[in-house]
Structure formats: C-alpha cells, structure tokens
Design a protein around this motif. Structure first.
Motif, PDB file in Angstrom:
ATOM      1  N   MET A 122       0.819  -1.193   0.000  1.00  0.00           N
ATOM      2  CA  MET A 122       0.000   0.000   0.000  1.00  0.00           C
ATOM      3  C   MET A 122       0.863   1.258   0.000  1.00  0.00           C
ATOM      4  O   MET A 122       0.705   2.123  -0.834  1.00  0.00           O
ATOM      5  N   PHE A 123       1.824   1.307   0.964  1.00  0.00           N
ATOM      6  CA  PHE A 123       2.622   2.538   1.053  1.00  0.00           C
ATOM      7  C   PHE A 123       3.562   2.720  -0.131  1.00  0.00           C
ATOM      8  O   PHE A 123       3.942   3.820  -0.460  1.00  0.00           O
ATOM      9  N   LEU A 124       3.935   1.582  -0.774  1.00  0.00           N
ATOM     10  CA  LEU A 124       4.907   1.707  -1.862  1.00  0.00           C
ATOM     11  C   LEU A 124       4.361   2.586  -2.975  1.00  0.00           C
ATOM     12  O   LEU A 124       5.062   3.422  -3.529  1.00  0.00           O
TER      13      LEU A 124
ATOM     14  N   GLU B 190       8.210  -4.693   6.281  1.00  0.00           N
ATOM     15  CA  GLU B 190       7.083  -5.267   7.033  1.00  0.00           C
ATOM     16  C   GLU B 190       7.531  -6.224   8.115  1.00  0.00           C
ATOM     17  O   GLU B 190       6.910  -6.331   9.158  1.00  0.00           O
ATOM     18  N   ASN B 191       8.657  -6.885   7.845  1.00  0.00           N
ATOM     19  CA  ASN B 191       9.113  -7.881   8.822  1.00  0.00           C
ATOM     20  C   ASN B 191      10.331  -7.444   9.617  1.00  0.00           C
ATOM     21  O   ASN B 191      10.943  -8.258  10.315  1.00  0.00           O
ATOM     22  N   SER B 192      10.665  -6.168   9.498  1.00  0.00           N
ATOM     23  CA  SER B 192      11.823  -5.662  10.256  1.00  0.00           C
ATOM     24  C   SER B 192      11.574  -5.868  11.757  1.00  0.00           C
ATOM     25  O   SER B 192      10.447  -5.686  12.239  1.00  0.00           O
TER      26      SER B 192
ATOM     27  N   THR C 200      -0.121   6.031   7.937  1.00  0.00           N
ATOM     28  CA  THR C 200      -0.482   5.406   6.654  1.00  0.00           C
ATOM     29  C   THR C 200       0.116   4.007   6.532  1.00  0.00           C
ATOM     30  O   THR C 200      -0.279   3.224   5.679  1.00  0.00           O
ATOM     31  N   PHE C 201       1.097   3.726   7.356  1.00  0.00           N
ATOM     32  CA  PHE C 201       1.692   2.376   7.340  1.00  0.00           C
ATOM     33  C   PHE C 201       2.288   2.068   8.713  1.00  0.00           C
ATOM     34  O   PHE C 201       2.823   2.952   9.382  1.00  0.00           O
ATOM     35  N   ALA C 202       2.174   0.815   9.168  1.00  0.00           N
ATOM     36  CA  ALA C 202       2.876   0.359  10.381  1.00  0.00           C
ATOM     37  C   ALA C 202       3.273  -1.084  10.142  1.00  0.00           C
ATOM     38  O   ALA C 202       2.476  -1.860   9.598  1.00  0.00           O
ATOM     39  N   ASN C 203       4.489  -1.422  10.485  1.00  0.00           N
ATOM     40  CA  ASN C 203       4.896  -2.811  10.245  1.00  0.00           C
ATOM     41  C   ASN C 203       4.476  -3.696  11.417  1.00  0.00           C
ATOM     42  O   ASN C 203       3.939  -3.204  12.439  1.00  0.00           O
ATOM     43  N   LYS C 204       4.763  -4.984  11.284  1.00  0.00           N
ATOM     44  CA  LYS C 204       4.289  -5.968  12.259  1.00  0.00           C
ATOM     45  C   LYS C 204       4.906  -5.706  13.643  1.00  0.00           C
ATOM     46  O   LYS C 204       4.219  -5.770  14.663  1.00  0.00           O
TER      47      LYS C 204
END
Ligand code: ADP
Length: 547
Positions: free
Chosen positions: A1-3, A24-26, A40-44
C-alpha cells in the motif's frame, strides 16, 4: 500500500517485493504518517509492540498513541525545524491501556519541496529503562546505607525505596554468631499482611539443619541465589512443610520469588527474600542481577556498620573504665596524702630524738625511712598532678626568673643523690625568662631522674641550655638503654612505660613525661626527644622566654 504512495526503487536498490518484505518484517517498529499526522503504514513489529491490529492503528492520528500530547507537539515541531529526530524517548499507549517506553528516530520524505510523509523507527526500550531505574535504585540504596551508621534506620529507608516500586515484600535475615538465622527487617506494602508474616516468623525460626531447596535456610547453607519466576505454594508439596506455612504463602498471594545470600569475603552473613504478590510483576533475569548487586552492597555496608558499632562499644567501655580509674586515682591520692605527711613529720621527730640520745643505728634506719617516705610523696604528688590535669586544675604561677640558675640548683641537688652518674652542665647565656619556676623545674627533675634511672651502667648526664630568638631550650642527654623505635610514639601517654623487662627492672608509674608534656604545653612550648635503643636518649623542651 505505502509503496504506491511514495517509496520508490532507484538503480541498485533491491526489488520492490523484497524491500516491502524487509520493512514489514523488520524487527524494529516502523510507521509512516502523512503530512496531517495520520498513520499510513505500520509494520508488524510496531503493531505487536503496542498490541493493535492494523485496522486499529493505521488510519488513526499518530498523536492519539502518545501519552503526553504537549511533548508530542514539541517533538513534531523539532522534526519540522530540523528535518529529523534522533533517539527521542517517549511513552506510547498500548491497546490494553498500559504504557510502553520507546525510543523514536524519524525524518521527512519530500517531493519537489512538498512534505509527503514522515517515517519513524520505534524501538522498545522497556528493558533499558528498567535497568536505568534499577541502577538508580541501587545508587540511592548505596547512598542511604553509606550515609548512616544506624543499621535499623538505613534498612527502613531502603525498604521504603524498594516497596512498592520494585517489590511487594522484602525479608532481610541475618546469620547470627550463634549460627541461627535472625530476622533483621521485614517490609510489605500491605501492613495487615506484614503483621501476619512477622507473627509467623516469630514462632518459626529458619531451619538451618535440614533445609529444603527453595527455602531461606537452603540459601543460607549453600550460598546459592535462587529465582523462582512463577511461584506457587504447591512448590513445597514434595517436601515436609507445615500446613500453616503453605497457608501463609497462599494468604500472601506470592507470585514470584528471589532469594539472595549476602556474602562478605566469601562468608555468608544473611539472606534477603524478595517476594512479588502481583501477577503482573514476575521477576526476570534483570531483576535477579539487580538484587544480587544490591545484596552485595548491603552485606558489605551492614558488615562495616557492625564493625563500627563494635568499635564504638569498645571505645565507650574503655572510656568508662578510664573514668573509673581516674576517680580511683583522685580518691586514693587524696586519701594517701595526709597519712604520708604525718609519717614524714613523725620520722623527723623520731630522728632528732634518737640523734639527741646518740642512737646512731636508729638514726640511720630513720634516715632510710625518710628517703622512702620522700619517694612515696613524689608518687602521690604525681598522682595528684594527673588528677589536676584531668580536671583542668593544674595551676601555674608565672614569674620572671633566671633559667640557668635554676638549672644549676637542680643539677647540684640531683648530683647529691646520685653517686653513679656525673651530671655535666653545658649552659649558654640566657636572659631571665617568664614562667612557672617550680613546674619547669619539675620537668627538668623528671628528665634528669629518667636519664639516671634508664642508664644503669652509670656515665655522664649532660644538661645543655641555649637561648635565642625569644626561646630557651634545654636538653638532657644520657647514654642509657634508649627507647625502641616502635614504642617512641607512645612515650608521652599517661601511664605508658616501655613494655618488657625494663618495666620490671626500673621503678616508675609512667606519669613523669605525661605531666611534663602538659606543663610544657601550658607554657606554649614544645617537648620532644631523640632516642636509639641501646645507645641513649636526649629529652628536650623549648619554651618562649616571655610566655
Ligand atoms: P616512669 O619513668 O616513671 O616510668 P616517665 O613518664 O618518666 O615514667 O617515662 C615513661 C617511660 O619512658 C619510662 O617508663 C621509660 O620506659 C621511658 N623513658 C623515659 N625516659 C627515658 C630515658 N631517658 N631512657 C630510656 N627510656 C626512657
């Protein structure tokens, strides 16, 4: 989405899918917020840290998740002004309402000078914060312990520091000299429960004979620290523990336990129990390491306090004994003075009576008796002087007198009573001085009689005087037994006599030099000596010629 919304690939960067996968998996939390501060974006990792599902976090204003909104605004302003934020600490709100300590680093992403979004890394610093807090606690406890010599007071303060911020209950047990565990201090956040635990301990001393693993007695015996993260009273099911104890443990609702021995130079001096009664507060390795350092410090300070208290007691006892000795000397010397004075008077009357009757043998014996009475009188006078020094009653009569003339008089007098030694005078011109003639004479007599007494082989005693710069100096030199180096620092102490054979060989009470030093001190002078064992000594004083 954010890309799609901004992050682009350029040249040598990895393929889109792998970069997205990486973000996403950092293992570090990452979020992106638009120019209105909407996530607008949050990783796991970020969602896991705070406990939200993606839909509960993404799309929300970022500020909602910060505890302190003013602080958030300040950070955002700083980010705008400087273009980035580096390692800023903050508290974020988790889904369950709890707060988490985080460290954030952010920067802006611009396109054609237009702010597109902010990107932030969010790191969980709970453990770092915890270690920081524990270190602070450790230092505070160290300061409290160092600041007092009263063990009870220091422990009360420490218990206040620990409860409830670190633990719910602390029990400090000390190992007594008799080998029994003794309850030194106990603290609980709930006074009711504290009473109950104290009552139990009063009636149930620690078992050091057959302790079971996991008990305080076991830590005492083995010196092993113990961490029981998830404690239940059932832990004791397999050992023979009385029902009352299990009931107490249940009533206290203990959830986690740490037992840590206190050791000083490898010797176990006690055991401290830390008990958590809160299911949220389960002790971990960080806590365990903290309490181990804490107990080491406490053990050392308690040992120092114990030694301090021991020495203090010893000094107090010695002072008390000295006081009694002073009282005895004061009474005894006063009581002896009158009979000895009468004895002297009667000896002299008898001497002249027998002299008239020409009874030579009786006269000779009475003369010897008179000399012994004189010796006794000198001893009593010394004791009375000591009493006067103690009470600050040693009086001085300051008058002008000829110093060398007094020295000559004393030397002649002393020469009359010694045949074994030759007193040699080496006197230099001195103007008359001001001082107490009798008391200064007493110091010179003491120097000369010591020089005679402590040079049993005879030989010369040299008395030297010198004057100048408004000072007079007198020294008495002998070639006698001298004073061993290690005893020299004590020589002016009250009742001090060089120990060993000489103290039995030569009569004396160890008071002459003590009294002499006081007399010279009261003349604002200086008393000193040089001595070499087996070679001889020179005792001197120096006083102002116009005291
Ligand atoms: P006393 O001679 O009565 O014991 P003093 O106070 O005069 O007491 O002297 C204290 C001690 O110092 C003596 O017991 C002796 O051991 C030592 N001392 C003093 N003068 C001399 C000296 N001239 N030579 C060697 N030892 C001395």
């Amino acid at each position: 989405m954010f890309l799609e919304s901004g992050i682009e690939n350029s040249g040598a960067t990895p393929r889109k899918e792998s970069l997205q996968n990486f973000l996403e998996n950092s293992p570090v939390g990452i979020h992106i917020a638009d120019d209105n501060g909407i996530i607008t974006f949050a990783n796991k990792a970020e969602l896991d840290l705070l406990g939200y599902k993606e839909g509960e976090y993404v799309g929300q204003p970022l500020i909602r998740f910060y505890q302190d909104h003013d602080y958030f605004d300040k950070l955002y302003q700083k980010l705008k002004n400087e273009g980035f934020l580096k390692n800023q600490q903050a508290k974020m709100i988790c889904k369950d309402g709890s707060l988490v300590d985080v460290m954030i680093s952010c920067n802006f992403y611009f396109e054609d000078d237009k702010l597109i979004h902010t990107r932030c890394f969010t790191r969980d610093i709970t453990e770092i914060k915890k270690s920081e807090n524990l270190l602070h606690l450790l230092n505070r406890a160290g300061e409290e312990l160092a600041a007092t010599h009263d063990t009870g007071e220091a422990l009360d303060k420490i218990i206040k520091l620990l409860i409830p911020s670190f633990t719910d209950m602390v029990v400090i047990n000390e190992l007594n000299a008799d080998g029994y565990g003794n309850l030194l201090k106990m603290g609980h956040s709930d006074p009711q429960k504290m009473k109950m635990a104290e009552e139990y301990r009063k009636n149930h001393p620690i078992n050091l004979n057959h302790p079971y693993k996991g008990s305080v007695g076991y830590s005492f015996k083995t010196g092993e620290p113990l961490l029981i993260q998830n404690f239940t009273p059932e832990i004791f099911n397999e050992v023979n523990v009385d029902d009352e104890y299990v009931k107490i443990l249940k009533d206290l609702s203990i959830t986690s336990v740490m037992l840590v021995p206190m050791q000083v130079y490898g010797r176990i001096t006690g055991v401290v129990s830390f008990l958590s009664c809160n299911p949220e507060n389960i002790y971990d390795e960080t806590d365990f390491n903290f309490v181990k350092s804490f107990c080491n410090r406490m053990a050392l300070t308690l040992e120092n306090t114990r030694l301090y208290e021991e020495i203090k007691k010893e000094i107090e006892e010695r002072i008390e004994v000295d006081k009694k000795k002073d009282e005895f000397i004061s009474i005894a010397s006063h009581e002896l003075k009158t009979p000895v004075t009468s004895l002297k008077a009667y000896t002299q009357i008898l001497q002249s009576t027998f002299d008239e009757n020409k009874n030579i043998q009786a006269v000779e014996m009475l003369s010897k008796m008179d000399k012994q009475v004189d010796k006794l009188t000198t001893l009593i006078v010394d004791l009375l002087d000591v009493t006067k020094i103690d009470k600050g009653e040693l009086m001085f009569e300051m008058k002008e007198f000829d110093f060398n003339e007094m020295v000559k008089e004393i030397a002649e007098e002393m020469q009359r009573i010694t045949k074994s030694h030759k007193i040699v005078l080496d006197l230099n011109h001195c103007d008359p001085i001001i001082g107490d003639r009798t008391r200064i004479g007493q110091v010179i007599v003491n120097f000369i009689s010591n020089a005679i007494k402590y040079s049993p082989g005879g030989d010369q005693i040299i008395i030297k005087t010198s004057c100048g710069n408004y000072k007079v100096k007198l020294s008495v030199l002998d070639k006698g037994i001298g004073i061993p180096k290690e005893e020299q620092p004590n020589i002016f102490r009250r009742f001090f006599r060089v120990p060993g054979k000489s103290s039995y060989t030569f009569p004396g009470m160890g008071l002459g030099l003590y009294i002499s030093s006081e007399i010279i001190r009261r003349h604002d002078g200086r008393i000193f000596f040089e001595s070499e064992e087996g070679k001889g000594s020179s005792f001197s004083f120096e006083i102002n010629s116009h005291s």
